[in-house]
Every structure is written in C-alpha cells, then in structure tokens.
Design a protein around this motif. Structure first.
Motif, PDB file in Angstrom:
ATOM      1  N   THR A 151       0.848  -1.189   0.000  1.00  0.00           N
ATOM      2  CA  THR A 151       0.000   0.000   0.000  1.00  0.00           C
ATOM      3  C   THR A 151       0.886   1.243   0.000  1.00  0.00           C
ATOM      4  OG1 THR A 151      -0.111  -0.033   2.419  1.00  0.00           O
ATOM      5  CG2 THR A 151      -1.916  -1.093   1.217  1.00  0.00           C
ATOM      6  N   ALA A 152       0.319   2.344  -0.490  1.00  0.00           N
ATOM      7  CA  ALA A 152       1.059   3.608  -0.522  1.00  0.00           C
ATOM      8  C   ALA A 152       0.117   4.746  -0.178  1.00  0.00           C
ATOM      9  CB  ALA A 152       1.680   3.837  -1.897  1.00  0.00           C
ATOM     10  N   LEU A 153       0.617   5.721   0.554  1.00  0.00           N
ATOM     11  CA  LEU A 153      -0.137   6.903   0.953  1.00  0.00           C
ATOM     12  C   LEU A 153       0.496   8.129   0.297  1.00  0.00           C
ATOM     13  CD1 LEU A 153      -2.182   8.456   2.773  1.00  0.00           C
ATOM     14  CD2 LEU A 153      -0.459   8.382   4.576  1.00  0.00           C
ATOM     15  N   LEU A 154      -0.309   8.870  -0.477  1.00  0.00           N
ATOM     16  CA  LEU A 154       0.144  10.083  -1.142  1.00  0.00           C
ATOM     17  C   LEU A 154      -0.808  11.222  -0.820  1.00  0.00           C
ATOM     18  CD1 LEU A 154       0.903   8.638  -4.710  1.00  0.00           C
ATOM     19  CD2 LEU A 154       2.517   8.937  -2.813  1.00  0.00           C
ATOM     20  N   ASP A 155      -0.327  12.467  -0.967  1.00  0.00           N
ATOM     21  CA  ASP A 155      -1.225  13.606  -0.812  1.00  0.00           C
ATOM     22  C   ASP A 155      -0.872  14.693  -1.813  1.00  0.00           C
ATOM     23  OD1 ASP A 155       1.038  14.848   0.224  1.00  0.00           O
ATOM     24  OD2 ASP A 155       0.138  15.398   2.134  1.00  0.00           O
ATOM     25  N   ASN A 156      -1.807  15.616  -2.002  1.00  0.00           N
ATOM     26  CA  ASN A 156      -1.592  16.750  -2.886  1.00  0.00           C
ATOM     27  C   ASN A 156      -2.690  17.765  -2.605  1.00  0.00           C
ATOM     28  OD1 ASN A 156      -0.596  18.422  -4.943  1.00  0.00           O
ATOM     29  ND2 ASN A 156      -0.322  16.721  -6.373  1.00  0.00           N
ATOM     30  N   TYR A 157      -2.544  18.946  -3.186  1.00  0.00           N
ATOM     31  CA  TYR A 157      -3.621  19.924  -3.142  1.00  0.00           C
ATOM     32  C   TYR A 157      -4.726  19.502  -4.104  1.00  0.00           C
ATOM     33  CZ  TYR A 157      -0.634  22.999  -0.413  1.00  0.00           C
ATOM     34  OH  TYR A 157       0.149  23.524   0.579  1.00  0.00           O
ATOM     35  N   ALA A 158      -5.939  19.952  -3.813  1.00  0.00           N
ATOM     36  CA  ALA A 158      -7.113  19.595  -4.611  1.00  0.00           C
ATOM     37  C   ALA A 158      -7.485  20.765  -5.515  1.00  0.00           C
ATOM     38  CB  ALA A 158      -8.283  19.239  -3.692  1.00  0.00           C
ATOM     39  N   PRO A 159      -7.116  20.744  -6.794  1.00  0.00           N
ATOM     40  CA  PRO A 159      -7.346  21.894  -7.669  1.00  0.00           C
ATOM     41  C   PRO A 159      -8.814  22.186  -7.931  1.00  0.00           C
ATOM     42  CG  PRO A 159      -6.559  20.013  -8.932  1.00  0.00           C
ATOM     43  CD  PRO A 159      -6.439  19.638  -7.491  1.00  0.00           C
ATOM     44  N   TYR A 221     -10.497  14.089   2.151  1.00  0.00           N
ATOM     45  CA  TYR A 221     -10.274  15.475   1.776  1.00  0.00           C
ATOM     46  C   TYR A 221     -10.229  16.377   3.000  1.00  0.00           C
ATOM     47  CZ  TYR A 221     -10.974  14.680  -3.212  1.00  0.00           C
ATOM     48  OH  TYR A 221     -10.830  14.272  -4.517  1.00  0.00           O
ATOM     49  N   GLY A 222      -9.327  17.373   2.946  1.00  0.00           N
ATOM     50  CA  GLY A 222      -9.325  18.483   3.878  1.00  0.00           C
ATOM     51  C   GLY A 222      -9.837  19.716   3.173  1.00  0.00           C
ATOM     52  N   ASP A 223      -9.511  20.882   3.720  1.00  0.00           N
ATOM     53  CA  ASP A 223      -9.998  22.125   3.124  1.00  0.00           C
ATOM     54  C   ASP A 223      -9.441  22.352   1.733  1.00  0.00           C
ATOM     55  OD1 ASP A 223     -11.442  22.626   5.416  1.00  0.00           O
ATOM     56  OD2 ASP A 223      -9.910  23.919   6.310  1.00  0.00           O
ATOM     57  N   VAL A 224      -8.156  22.093   1.561  1.00  0.00           N
ATOM     58  CA  VAL A 224      -7.531  22.341   0.253  1.00  0.00           C
ATOM     59  C   VAL A 224      -6.694  21.153  -0.227  1.00  0.00           C
ATOM     60  CG1 VAL A 224      -7.444  24.838   0.561  1.00  0.00           C
ATOM     61  CG2 VAL A 224      -5.500  23.446   1.317  1.00  0.00           C
ATOM     62  N   GLN A 225      -6.635  20.076   0.537  1.00  0.00           N
ATOM     63  CA  GLN A 225      -5.788  18.940   0.184  1.00  0.00           C
ATOM     64  C   GLN A 225      -6.566  17.636   0.242  1.00  0.00           C
ATOM     65  OE1 GLN A 225      -2.278  20.324   2.912  1.00  0.00           O
ATOM     66  NE2 GLN A 225      -1.412  18.869   1.459  1.00  0.00           N
ATOM     67  N   TRP A 226      -5.983  16.612  -0.376  1.00  0.00           N
ATOM     68  CA  TRP A 226      -6.496  15.257  -0.239  1.00  0.00           C
ATOM     69  C   TRP A 226      -5.350  14.318   0.164  1.00  0.00           C
ATOM     70  CZ3 TRP A 226      -3.607  12.244  -3.354  1.00  0.00           C
ATOM     71  CH2 TRP A 226      -3.166  12.749  -4.588  1.00  0.00           C
ATOM     72  N   ARG A 227      -5.725  13.212   0.763  1.00  0.00           N
ATOM     73  CA  ARG A 227      -4.811  12.096   0.982  1.00  0.00           C
ATOM     74  C   ARG A 227      -5.455  10.850   0.397  1.00  0.00           C
ATOM     75  NH1 ARG A 227      -2.102  12.745   7.034  1.00  0.00           N
ATOM     76  NH2 ARG A 227      -0.824  14.561   6.474  1.00  0.00           N
ATOM     77  N   ALA A 228      -4.664  10.062  -0.304  1.00  0.00           N
ATOM     78  CA  ALA A 228      -5.201   8.894  -0.986  1.00  0.00           C
ATOM     79  C   ALA A 228      -4.381   7.656  -0.649  1.00  0.00           C
ATOM     80  CB  ALA A 228      -5.222   9.116  -2.496  1.00  0.00           C
ATOM     81  N   ILE A 229      -5.062   6.534  -0.610  1.00  0.00           N
ATOM     82  CA  ILE A 229      -4.423   5.240  -0.409  1.00  0.00           C
ATOM     83  C   ILE A 229      -4.435   4.490  -1.737  1.00  0.00           C
ATOM     84  CG2 ILE A 229      -4.532   3.023   0.767  1.00  0.00           C
ATOM     85  CD1 ILE A 229      -3.811   5.329   2.613  1.00  0.00           C
ATOM     86  N   LEU A 230      -3.250   4.013  -2.111  1.00  0.00           N
ATOM     87  CA  LEU A 230      -3.121   3.180  -3.281  1.00  0.00           C
ATOM     88  C   LEU A 230      -2.718   1.772  -2.834  1.00  0.00           C
ATOM     89  CD1 LEU A 230      -2.074   6.221  -4.055  1.00  0.00           C
ATOM     90  CD2 LEU A 230      -1.584   5.141  -6.242  1.00  0.00           C
ATOM     91  N   ARG A 231      -3.216   0.786  -3.554  1.00  0.00           N
ATOM     92  CA  ARG A 231      -2.886  -0.592  -3.246  1.00  0.00           C
ATOM     93  C   ARG A 231      -2.560  -1.311  -4.559  1.00  0.00           C
ATOM     94  NH1 ARG A 231      -7.348  -3.286   0.227  1.00  0.00           N
ATOM     95  NH2 ARG A 231      -8.504  -3.078  -1.715  1.00  0.00           N
ATOM     96  N   LYS A 232      -1.690  -2.277  -4.486  1.00  0.00           N
ATOM     97  CA  LYS A 232      -1.360  -3.024  -5.693  1.00  0.00           C
ATOM     98  C   LYS A 232      -2.612  -3.731  -6.219  1.00  0.00           C
ATOM     99  CE  LYS A 232       3.235  -2.620  -6.176  1.00  0.00           C
ATOM    100  NZ  LYS A 232       4.144  -3.722  -5.877  1.00  0.00           N
ATOM    101  N   ALA A 233      -2.886  -3.554  -7.493  1.00  0.00           N
ATOM    102  CA  ALA A 233      -4.096  -4.151  -8.099  1.00  0.00           C
ATOM    103  C   ALA A 233      -3.862  -5.632  -8.390  1.00  0.00           C
ATOM    104  CB  ALA A 233      -4.423  -3.406  -9.384  1.00  0.00           C
TER     105      ALA A 233
END
Length: 233
Positions: A151-159, A221-233
């Motif tokens: 699994t992997a955890l990534l984040d970024n701003y939500a445009p 989701y937060g106010d301006v960001q998201w965090r996502a979980i990825l898993r091997k398919a």
C-alpha cells in the motif's frame, strides 16, 4: 554539504539553534516565510485511518527531519529518504535509525525489488514529478521496490476546490483537475532552484495509475488537500 541547498541548510541551522534569518519562499514579488518549527518539528499526527494502511518495512519518502519516521520505527522497520544531505544529517541526529540521501524519483537506483510493504509521501512532494506522465513513472518505480500486496499513501492539493486557488504560488491550468505551484527558496544569501509542483485531483491520480500495478482504494479530503491510499491491483 553545499550552499546550493538553502532549504535544507535553513532547517539544519534551525535544529542546531544557529538560524538567524528566515527561510523565504519566493514567487516573483510574493514571499512567504517558511514555518520551519511548525511544519517539521511538531509531533507525529496520529491518524487511525492513515496508520491502518501502513506496515513495515515502510519507505518514508521526503521525510523532512523524520517526524513521522521516528514514530513508525517504534512500530516496525522504517527507512526515511530525503534528497537534502542537511536533512538526512538532521534525521540521524534526531534518532532516525535508517535515514538515506535518496531522490524519491530514482527509487530503482537505490532499493531492491519487493523491499517495502508500504510507502508514504506526505507533504505534496509527489507533485515534483512535474506532470501526470511523471507521476505514472514514479508509481511504476514505486511498484518495483514494494511487495505484491503493498500500500502507498500520497497527498496533494485539490485543484477542484475554490480555496486551493489561494495557496502560495498557485498557477491555474485550463485542464480540469490540474494546476501548478512554482516558487524557489532563499536563505542567508543563497537562492535555491525553481520548484515546479504539479497539482492534480484524485481523479487525475486514478488516471496516472493506468498501466501501473496500483489502484486508488480510498481518499480523504481536507480544506484544500487530499490524501489517498493506493494498493497493488
């Protein structure tokens, strides 16, 4: 160590109690003082949702001064990587057991196949891939160094969020689900290289996983960001 890294040097100086000037983020005439103490030296923010997806061996990418790694290494094996030699030295001083100077966009050059059970990159660093194609290449490299059920955890701003347009150094993009940030850092007379962050939505992240071993299985989701979980398919 080199003065070509004002970002890392400022944080190192702060840790040593030797910083006499602010670390400045600059976007043309717009400037922002980097909140070093708040952003790097606070306690690990325990999050049951986040922690439930992570297990060892863990790869903590763009680990800063090891705030999260210090917590996780007490639970399981954790490796922290940073591109800045100053930050790696600071992590080691703070007690990180395995801190390495590694660019998160060159993982295959530094780690073995199937070496990690989980990985995280918290702080929107994945945007430094520069494009969705760059994100896809990063995900392929991350797949190489992680196990088949990783699994992997990534984040970024939500445009797609209106409030995101107010963040520092924001640049709009006519394509839905995309934007940019562009700025550089200055400290004690040294000027860092210009940083280009690709901002992308979770839907764009899903597009980036096409052709890789990953799928997006959860997101918050937060106010301006998201965090996502990825898993091997």
């Amino acid at each position: 160590m080199t003065d070509g890294d004002p970002y890392g040097r400022a944080i190192r100086d702060h840790y040593l109690g030797e910083r006499e000037e602010p670390l400045i983020d600059r976007d043309g005439e717009e400037i922002r003082e980097h909140a070093i103490e708040e952003w790097y030296f606070g306690e690990h923010n325990k999050d049951a949702w986040r922690d439930s997806w992570l297990e060892g061996p863990l790869l903590d990418m763009g680990a800063g001064v090891g705030r999260d790694t210090l917590y996780y290494q007490e639970q399981f094996e954790a490796v922290a990587i940073e591109v800045s030699e100053y930050l790696v030295e600071t992590m080691r001083d703070r007690g990180v057991k395995d801190a390495r100077q590694v660019d998160m966009f060159s993982l295959r050059n530094h780690f073995n196949r199937d070496q990690f059970q989980s990985a995280q990159a918290i702080g929107t660093q994945v945007g430094l891939a520069g494009s969705i194609a760059g994100v896809r290449q990063f995900l392929n490299d991350l797949a190489f160094v992680t196990t088949a059920d990783a699994t992997a955890l990534l984040d970024n701003y939500a445009p797609e969020k209106e409030a995101t347009k107010d963040i520092f150094a924001y640049r709009d993009d006519p394509m839905p689900g995309l934007a940019y940030r562009v700025y550089h850092e200055e400290y004690a007379g040294a000027v860092g290289e210009t940083l280009l962050f690709q901002i992308f939505s979770v839907d764009r992240l899903r597009e980036a996983t096409v052709g890789t071993d990953w799928e997006v299985v959860d997101a918050k989701y937060g106010d301006v960001q998201w965090r996502a979980i990825l898993r091997k398919a």
